[in-house]
Design a protein around this motif. Structure first.
Motif, PDB file in Angstrom:
ATOM      1  N   THR B 304       0.871  -1.174   0.000  1.00 36.31           N
ATOM      2  CA  THR B 304       0.000   0.000   0.000  1.00 36.31           C
ATOM      3  C   THR B 304       0.907   1.222   0.000  1.00 36.31           C
ATOM      4  N   GLN B 305       0.664   2.122  -0.893  1.00 36.46           N
ATOM      5  CA  GLN B 305       1.529   3.299  -0.918  1.00 36.46           C
ATOM      6  C   GLN B 305       0.719   4.581  -1.071  1.00 36.46           C
ATOM      7  N   VAL B 306       1.192   5.610  -0.398  1.00 41.56           N
ATOM      8  CA  VAL B 306       0.640   6.948  -0.565  1.00 41.56           C
ATOM      9  C   VAL B 306       1.815   7.832  -0.954  1.00 41.56           C
ATOM     10  N   GLU B 307       1.851   8.179  -2.219  1.00 40.10           N
ATOM     11  CA  GLU B 307       2.990   8.916  -2.742  1.00 40.10           C
ATOM     12  C   GLU B 307       2.566  10.360  -2.982  1.00 40.10           C
ATOM     13  N   THR B 308       3.072  11.266  -2.173  1.00 34.70           N
ATOM     14  CA  THR B 308       2.691  12.668  -2.376  1.00 34.70           C
ATOM     15  C   THR B 308       3.888  13.544  -2.687  1.00 34.70           C
ATOM     16  N   GLY B 309       5.085  13.040  -2.410  1.00 31.90           N
ATOM     17  CA  GLY B 309       6.267  13.888  -2.548  1.00 31.90           C
ATOM     18  C   GLY B 309       7.107  13.538  -3.752  1.00 31.90           C
ATOM     19  N   SER B 310       8.355  14.032  -3.744  1.00 33.67           N
ATOM     20  CA  SER B 310       9.350  13.814  -4.791  1.00 33.67           C
ATOM     21  C   SER B 310       9.036  14.601  -6.074  1.00 33.67           C
ATOM     22  N   ALA B 311      10.097  15.046  -6.739  1.00 40.09           N
ATOM     23  CA  ALA B 311       9.924  15.696  -8.035  1.00 40.09           C
ATOM     24  C   ALA B 311       9.576  14.638  -9.067  1.00 40.09           C
ATOM     25  N   TYR B 331      -2.143  -1.350  -3.592  1.00 44.13           N
ATOM     26  CA  TYR B 331      -3.082  -0.253  -3.391  1.00 44.13           C
ATOM     27  C   TYR B 331      -2.287   1.038  -3.394  1.00 44.13           C
ATOM     28  N   SER B 332      -2.625   1.915  -4.286  1.00 42.46           N
ATOM     29  CA  SER B 332      -1.763   3.090  -4.433  1.00 42.46           C
ATOM     30  C   SER B 332      -2.542   4.388  -4.577  1.00 42.46           C
ATOM     31  N   VAL B 333      -2.064   5.405  -3.872  1.00 41.55           N
ATOM     32  CA  VAL B 333      -2.514   6.769  -4.112  1.00 41.55           C
ATOM     33  C   VAL B 333      -1.283   7.565  -4.510  1.00 41.55           C
ATOM     34  N   ALA B 334      -1.316   8.171  -5.654  1.00 42.89           N
ATOM     35  CA  ALA B 334      -0.186   9.012  -6.056  1.00 42.89           C
ATOM     36  C   ALA B 334      -0.716  10.396  -6.400  1.00 42.89           C
ATOM     37  N   LEU B 335      -0.136  11.387  -5.739  1.00 41.44           N
ATOM     38  CA  LEU B 335      -0.561  12.767  -5.977  1.00 41.44           C
ATOM     39  C   LEU B 335       0.586  13.530  -6.622  1.00 41.44           C
TER      40      LEU B 335
END
Ligand SMILES: Nc1ncnc2c1ncn2[C@@H]1O[C@H](COP(=O)(O)OP(=O)(O)OP(=O)(O)O)[C@@H](O)[C@H]1O
Ligand SMILES: [Mg+2]
Lengths: 255, 482
Positions: B304-311, B331-335
């Protein structure tokens, strides 16, 4: 409570409201009728702060404040409620959760304590019962997949929980079946009080049999062309709108 | 009537909330990569000879490889000779025995992030293996875990104390030759976590590591290995934030998971590294290889990942489903906002019979963000009755951003079932206005709608992490509408 003076509004370069004057006192119910496209929803939207309209002249005073200078959420927190002609679906957001967040935003604004989930649920259940609303709608995403009538009922349900000082109802009756119309009207009547006022946009005199207005106004091509009491609605039902234009044409020289 | 737009612009100008730098003296090598640097890293860590050899093999392999360019991201060329490959806080070489021995400034940093270690120990019952720069400086709850035979320690320590276990599994899921970044990581990995759950043991707490990139120009090369022995269960949390930087920082981690018969591994990530400024300058490059092997029958690996950062994010947590009836989940959320670019997804490789995989991907693009889902569902010849379900939803906020979907399917077997659902939606002004008319601010409206959109993924996260994730999303979305 609400005073609209010489309000002119355009959208996309087209003038829609062409000088509206309207005064609403606490405790009053005003009904606005008028042909399709006359500007009724536009008036409701401008009062509640929707973007996309240009106010070219006029002012609106709400409880001593410059309403047009306030953000939509500030107006809502100050007690302006719009029951939408076309309620918006918000997938993924639970109806109860949404409404509690809204109520608590308003309560915070008033300096009142927030309601916790349990307290809110109790309140929501009792209001839903009053409006004979299916409890299962409470836990569904806001308006998503609601039938036309369910959406309208949900608007009044929200209003009964948020307890606004000015309720603007935009064609809440269209889409409601005969029984629902009665129930929803009772819901509105239950909210009537000396401190609260309503502006009710409708096409049908039937609603006004249940929610009896103090004043009826006819909006045509961006102007209030006639005002009267509830009997005006009856007359409109019989005669339509065209006679008003003829009357107006006789009364004032054509520009 | 542009009050809303003004408000949003103001919020958009808000600084990255976690942009601060801890001033701890670092002992760092000069920039550059060579055999000597690798030898030095290995000797500083007093590693066994086989480890050094493995690193060197990886290095030579890497020299022959080309940086991948197929992802839907663009960034200036990375000068690998301009990166510092080792840095350690100047502290006692023995390593601290308790929090009292930890550099107070580091503890202060964690406090600013709202994750005070002391409180976590007591309140949440979370064992924390904090990675600061390249060396682990805080490890807690070791004893309690030790009572059940669970090993949870820095990789460098595992190499000293459990060399056989490490040797058996390191590189068994992601070989050093796997890809350019994995090869680089294998050559120079600095530290990371090692975790072993013995047979039949259900790990009594969430294992958690807070990664943090700190020293300037220090590429981070974490290496994590988790082995769940037969019938065991573990839930592992990885979360990170980063200080503000002017330079792009490379992060090339490798995570390997091994689940034996009847074992379950849940791996959850919250990633909130510095995304760069409005022009995309200064953000982290996050090139990560994460993969799990369901080796035994009935095993299960869930990412499960919630990716909101990084360039830039380049990341495909994957599962190789070898054991019969094994199950892989993603399960992934990428913003992505501002100039962020994310190319992320998963690979589910079905090898065993009755293997299942479940993919739920939620991509949110705002500002000038570009969000790509790239997924592979592969069903091998012998994977009878394998099933894959993929749901891939994109949400757009504003009109300058983009969402892209690249599903790849390879089916080698007629009994396979694959289902793919995709949707794209846009947060409409009418939705925001509707919420505002009920008294909510535009920001609250957006965060509510986005959180609703991500619900299916958040419910896979452990409770406290789910709350964190929602907050993080809200903070990151501030000023994204307009
Ligand atoms: N954003 C806009 N851009 C251009 N024209 C608009 C816009 N909003 C409203 N109008 C036009 O202004 C007029 C008034 O619309 P409005 O929705 O206020 O009518 P109404 O009185 O509510 O009608 P109905 O009874 O059909 O609901 C219509 O001709 C409509 O097409
Ligand atoms: Mg209308």
């Amino acid at each position: 409570m609400l005073e609209i003076r010489n309000l002119h509004v355009s959208a996309e370069g087209k003038e829609i409201l062409r000088g509206i004057d309207l005064k609403v006192n606490p405790g009053e119910v005003h009904s606005i009728m008028g042909p399709n496209g006359s500007g009724k929803s536009t008036l409701a939207h401008v009062l509640s702060g929707r973007e996309g309209y240009e106010i070219t002249a006029g002012e609106v005073d709400f409880k001593g404040q410059d309403l047009l200078d306030m953000k939509p959420e500030e107006r809502a927190r100050e007690g302006v409620f719009l029951a939408f002609q076309y309620p918006v679906e918000i997938p993924g957001v639970n109806n109860t959760y949404f409404l509690r967040a809204a109520l608590n935003a308003i309560r915070r604004h008033r300096g009142e304590e927030e309601l916790d989930a349990m307290e809110f649920l109790r309140l929501a259940r009792s209001k839903a019962k009053l409006l004979k609303m299916d409890q299962s709608l409470l836990s569904r995403p806001v308006n998503e997949g609601f039938s036309g009538g369910e959406k309208k009922r949900n608007e009044i349900f929200q209003m009964s929980i948020l307890e606004p000082t000015l309720g603007i109802l935009d064609e809440t009756d269209s889409g409601l079946d005969i029984d629902a119309l009665k129930i929803v009207s009772e819901g509105v009547n239950a909210l009537r009080s000396p401190e609260r006022a309503f502006v009710i946009v409708t096409h049908y005199q039937r609603l006004l049999e249940y929610i009896v207005p103090d004043f009826v106004h006819v909006l045509d091509r961006g102007r209030i062309v006639k005002s009267g009491d509830k009997t005006l609605a009856l007359e409109l039902e019989k005669r339509g709108y065209s006679w008003l234009r003829e009357e107006a044409g006789e009364a004032q020289p054509v520009a | 009537m542009s009050t809303e737009t003004d408000e949003l612009q103001k919020l958009a100008d808000e600084e990255y909330k976690y942009g601060f730098v801890t001033d701890i003296e670092s002992e760092a090598l000069p920039p550059g990569l060579s055999e000597d640097v690798i030898r030095l890293i290995s000797s500083k860590k007093r590693e066994p000879e086989w480890m050094l050899e493995w690193r060197l093999k990886a290095y030579h392999q890497w020299m022959k490889m080309k940086e991948p360019d197929w992802a839907f991201v663009t960034y200036p060329k990375i000068d690998y000779q301009d990166i510092v490959y080792y840095s350690a806080p100047k502290s006692k070489s023995d390593g601290p025995q308790s929090l009292d021995e930890i550099d107070p400034e580091l503890l202060e940093t964690y406090k600013k992030l709202g994750i005070p270690l002391e409180e976590q120990e007591v309140l949440a019952g979370v064992a924390v293996d904090a990675v600061f720069d390249s060396v682990s400086v805080a490890t807690t709850f070791r004893e309690k875990l030790g009572e059940q035979g669970i090993i949870f320690c820095p990789m460098s320590e595992a190499l000293q104390e459990h060399p056989d276990l490490v040797r058996k599994y390191l590189g068994s899921v992601v070989p050093y030759s796997d890809n350019f970044f994995a090869a680089l990581n294998s050559a120079v990995f600095s530290d990371g976590s090692f975790c072993y759950i013995p047979k039949g043991v259900r790990c009594p707490m969430e294992l958690s590591t807070y990664f943090r990139i700190n020293a300037a120009k220090t590429g981070q090369f974490e290496r994590t290995l988790i082995v769940a022995d037969e019938g065991s269960y573990v839930s592992y949390l990885e979360g990170c934030t980063a200080p503000m930087r002017d330079e792009n920082q490379l992060h090339a981690a490798v995570v390997e998971l091994v689940a034996l018969k009847d074992a379950t591994i849940k791996y959850s990530t919250i990633q909130n590294w510095y995304p760069g400024d409005d022009e995309g300058v200064g953000g982290i490059y996050n090139f990560v290889t994460k993969r799990g092997k369901c080796l035994g029958a009935n095993s299960r690996i869930s990412w499960t990942q919630v990716e909101t950062g990084s360039a830039i994010t380049w990341k495909y947590p994957s599962c190789i489903l070898i054991g019969d009836n094994s199950k892989g989940e993603f399960y992934s959320v990428a913003l992505t906002k501002k100039r962020q670019q994310a190319d992320t997804g998963t690979k589910m490789i079905h090898i065993g019979k009755n293997t299942r995989s479940n993919i739920v991907s939620k991509g949110i693009s705002a500002g000038h963000g570009q969000n790509t889902y790239r997924g592979l569902g592969k069903i091998n010849k012998n994977a009878k009755n394998a099933r894959n379900y993929t749901q891939c939803d994109s949400m757009l906020i504003g009109s300058e951003c983009g969402a892209h979907t690249f599903p790849y399917i390879e089916i080698g077997n007629s009994t396979a079932h694959m289902e793919h659902e995709a949707s794209t939606s846009k947060i409409g002004e009418d939705q925001i206005f509707y919420c505002q008319q009920r008294g909510l601010s535009a920001e609250d409206a957006v965060s509510m709608i986005v959180n609703g959109f991500c619900k299916e993924v958040f419910k896979e996260l452990p409770m406290e992490f789910a709350v964190e994730a929602q907050k993080l999303l809200a903070v990151n979305l501030e000023g994204s509408v307009g």
